[in-house]
Design a protein around this motif. Sequence first.
Motif, PDB file in Angstrom:
ATOM      1  N   THR A 110      39.191  46.664  50.247  1.00 32.67           N
ATOM      2  CA  THR A 110      40.383  46.070  49.643  1.00 32.67           C
ATOM      3  C   THR A 110      40.960  47.009  48.571  1.00 32.67           C
ATOM      4  OG1 THR A 110      39.609  43.835  50.074  1.00 32.67           O
ATOM      5  CG2 THR A 110      41.215  44.096  48.291  1.00 32.67           C
ATOM      6  N   ALA A 111      42.280  47.159  48.606  1.00 31.28           N
ATOM      7  CA  ALA A 111      42.984  47.972  47.605  1.00 31.28           C
ATOM      8  C   ALA A 111      44.261  47.217  47.241  1.00 31.28           C
ATOM      9  CB  ALA A 111      43.302  49.346  48.162  1.00 31.28           C
ATOM     10  N   MET A 112      44.973  47.706  46.232  1.00 29.44           N
ATOM     11  CA  MET A 112      46.245  47.091  45.856  1.00 29.44           C
ATOM     12  C   MET A 112      47.342  48.135  45.758  1.00 29.44           C
ATOM     13  SD  MET A 112      45.291  44.238  42.979  1.00 29.44           S
ATOM     14  CE  MET A 112      46.941  44.279  42.314  1.00 29.44           C
ATOM     15  N   LEU A 157      46.069  39.325  40.343  1.00 27.41           N
ATOM     16  CA  LEU A 157      45.657  39.665  41.715  1.00 27.41           C
ATOM     17  C   LEU A 157      44.375  40.519  41.716  1.00 27.41           C
ATOM     18  CD1 LEU A 157      49.128  40.537  43.334  1.00 27.41           C
ATOM     19  CD2 LEU A 157      47.698  38.545  43.852  1.00 27.41           C
ATOM     20  N   ALA A 158      44.290  41.415  40.749  1.00 27.54           N
ATOM     21  CA  ALA A 158      43.125  42.308  40.705  1.00 27.54           C
ATOM     22  C   ALA A 158      41.856  41.519  40.409  1.00 27.54           C
ATOM     23  CB  ALA A 158      43.334  43.401  39.659  1.00 27.54           C
ATOM     24  N   LEU A 159      41.954  40.543  39.487  1.00 29.65           N
ATOM     25  CA  LEU A 159      40.758  39.761  39.161  1.00 29.65           C
ATOM     26  C   LEU A 159      40.403  38.812  40.298  1.00 29.65           C
ATOM     27  CD1 LEU A 159      41.419  39.100  35.366  1.00 29.65           C
ATOM     28  CD2 LEU A 159      39.851  40.755  36.422  1.00 29.65           C
ATOM     29  N   LYS A 160      41.419  38.402  41.050  1.00 31.21           N
ATOM     30  CA  LYS A 160      41.176  37.487  42.166  1.00 31.21           C
ATOM     31  C   LYS A 160      40.578  38.224  43.374  1.00 31.21           C
ATOM     32  CE  LYS A 160      43.773  34.340  45.162  1.00 31.21           C
ATOM     33  NZ  LYS A 160      45.157  34.059  45.534  1.00 31.21           N
ATOM     34  N   HIS A 161      41.163  39.381  43.710  1.00 34.85           N
ATOM     35  CA  HIS A 161      40.760  40.054  44.958  1.00 34.85           C
ATOM     36  C   HIS A 161      39.754  41.179  44.751  1.00 34.85           C
ATOM     37  CE1 HIS A 161      43.745  37.933  47.403  1.00 34.85           C
ATOM     38  NE2 HIS A 161      44.604  38.116  46.404  1.00 34.85           N
ATOM     39  N   LEU A 165      40.341  49.821  44.623  1.00 32.04           N
ATOM     40  CA  LEU A 165      41.317  50.796  44.162  1.00 32.04           C
ATOM     41  C   LEU A 165      42.653  50.119  43.890  1.00 32.04           C
ATOM     42  CD1 LEU A 165      42.058  53.875  43.823  1.00 32.04           C
ATOM     43  CD2 LEU A 165      42.820  53.805  46.199  1.00 32.04           C
ATOM     44  N   ILE A 166      43.253  50.465  42.750  1.00 31.06           N
ATOM     45  CA  ILE A 166      44.631  50.034  42.474  1.00 31.06           C
ATOM     46  C   ILE A 166      45.516  51.275  42.583  1.00 31.06           C
ATOM     47  CG2 ILE A 166      46.222  49.089  40.754  1.00 31.06           C
ATOM     48  CD1 ILE A 166      43.865  47.465  39.644  1.00 31.06           C
TER      49      ILE A 166
END
Length: 413
Positions: A110-112, A157-161, A165-166
């Motif tokens: 998973t990345a953002m 979103l970062a804390l949820k998923h 990598l962002i």
Amino acid sequence: MSLREVDPEASRIVELEKKRQKETINLIASENHASRAVLEMQGSIFTDKYAEGYPHKRYYGGCENVDLLENLAIERAKELFHAEHANVQPHAGAQANMAAYFALLNHGDTAMGMRLTHGGHLTHGEKVSFSGSLYNFIKYGVNRETERIDYQEIEHLALKHRPKLIVAGASAYPRIIDFECLRNIADKADAKLMVDIAHIAGLVAVGLHPSPVPYADVITSTTHKTLRGPRSGFILCREELSSAIDAAVFPQMQGGPLPHAIAAKAVCFHEAMQPDFLEYQKATLNNALVLAAELQRLGLRLISGGTDNHLVLVDLTETGVTGIQAEVTLGKAGIVVNRDPVPFDRRSRWVTSGIRLGTPAATTRGLGPEEMKRLAELIVRVISNIDDTTVAAEVKEEVRQIATRFPVPGIDD
Ligand SMILES: *Cc1c(COP(=O)(O)O)cnc(C)c1O
């Protein structure tokens, strides 16, 4: 034998392109005019050389001069951006991103990344790109009201998923990006941070946009946009990631590098260290400010209400003209732009409701605030008379008169 003698048919097309570049004004935000020196290097005999591997660790003989050039490019990239490590082999921006993902992610991770329709790039996780098919990208975007990056949403979103990598950076975002804030979010989510400065590299190099280097684990870029070099890419990273990045570029992703492009990157980095490059970037920003203010004064709506960088994103929704209509008709009037989705666009990606305008190429030719004001008037005139071919023809003639007063590097010098 010269190109003209060997291949008159192809040579004639080069002449057509010279004429097109001379007689039109290029407001495509991702393009520029590379110097004669860069063009000369990219067209040099380094085209002939195979150099798989890295300086002093090649899989081919005869690499001593390529080694000199690649080391020169690496040292200059590190100096220019104050980075610990540089890889100058990626063929282009997309390849730089692919190598960074190969180094930092496993398939399916998973990345953002920023949504394409909010200004992000295909390689930041769009389904039609390798990035979206190999990895599970969660998309973030801009706030509907402010039309600026919604850092709270990114944190949420970062804390949820919990991405590994962002990815930050954009192709159509007119505002400064807060890398320190993104670093803090990445730390909270235990993610790595990658910043893609493809568009803003020239501004970052001279300190007119904050640098991501102190904050990001990996930085990727092109060299042909605001940096005004050859069509190519490069990667910067911290020392501890250097082996992973180098192995991801070669042998994982690419075969032989393009020594002529690496050589031209060395020239580009050298040019970017000269005092007049700072003046050029200042002029680019000032031209963008003048263009933005004038377009607004004449009634066009700009995404986020203006610009901090080299580009403006015009929302044409209220004019009733689509992005594709504007692009085609402005093209007929000698003003070269590209259509672009606006955030929350209701039109398709092919049609779009916006156009993106950038000043890097026109500023390289020497156009200044006076020309930007006139261009804004001409753009508004074309858009307000979108079906009137006489208007487009009249504007085309005026644009030709303005354009031919300004030399094009590589053609007129
Ligand atoms: C232009 C761009 C790229 C891709 O560069 P190419 O050289 O076209 O592969 C990658 N990321 C961003 C943000 C860009 O704007």
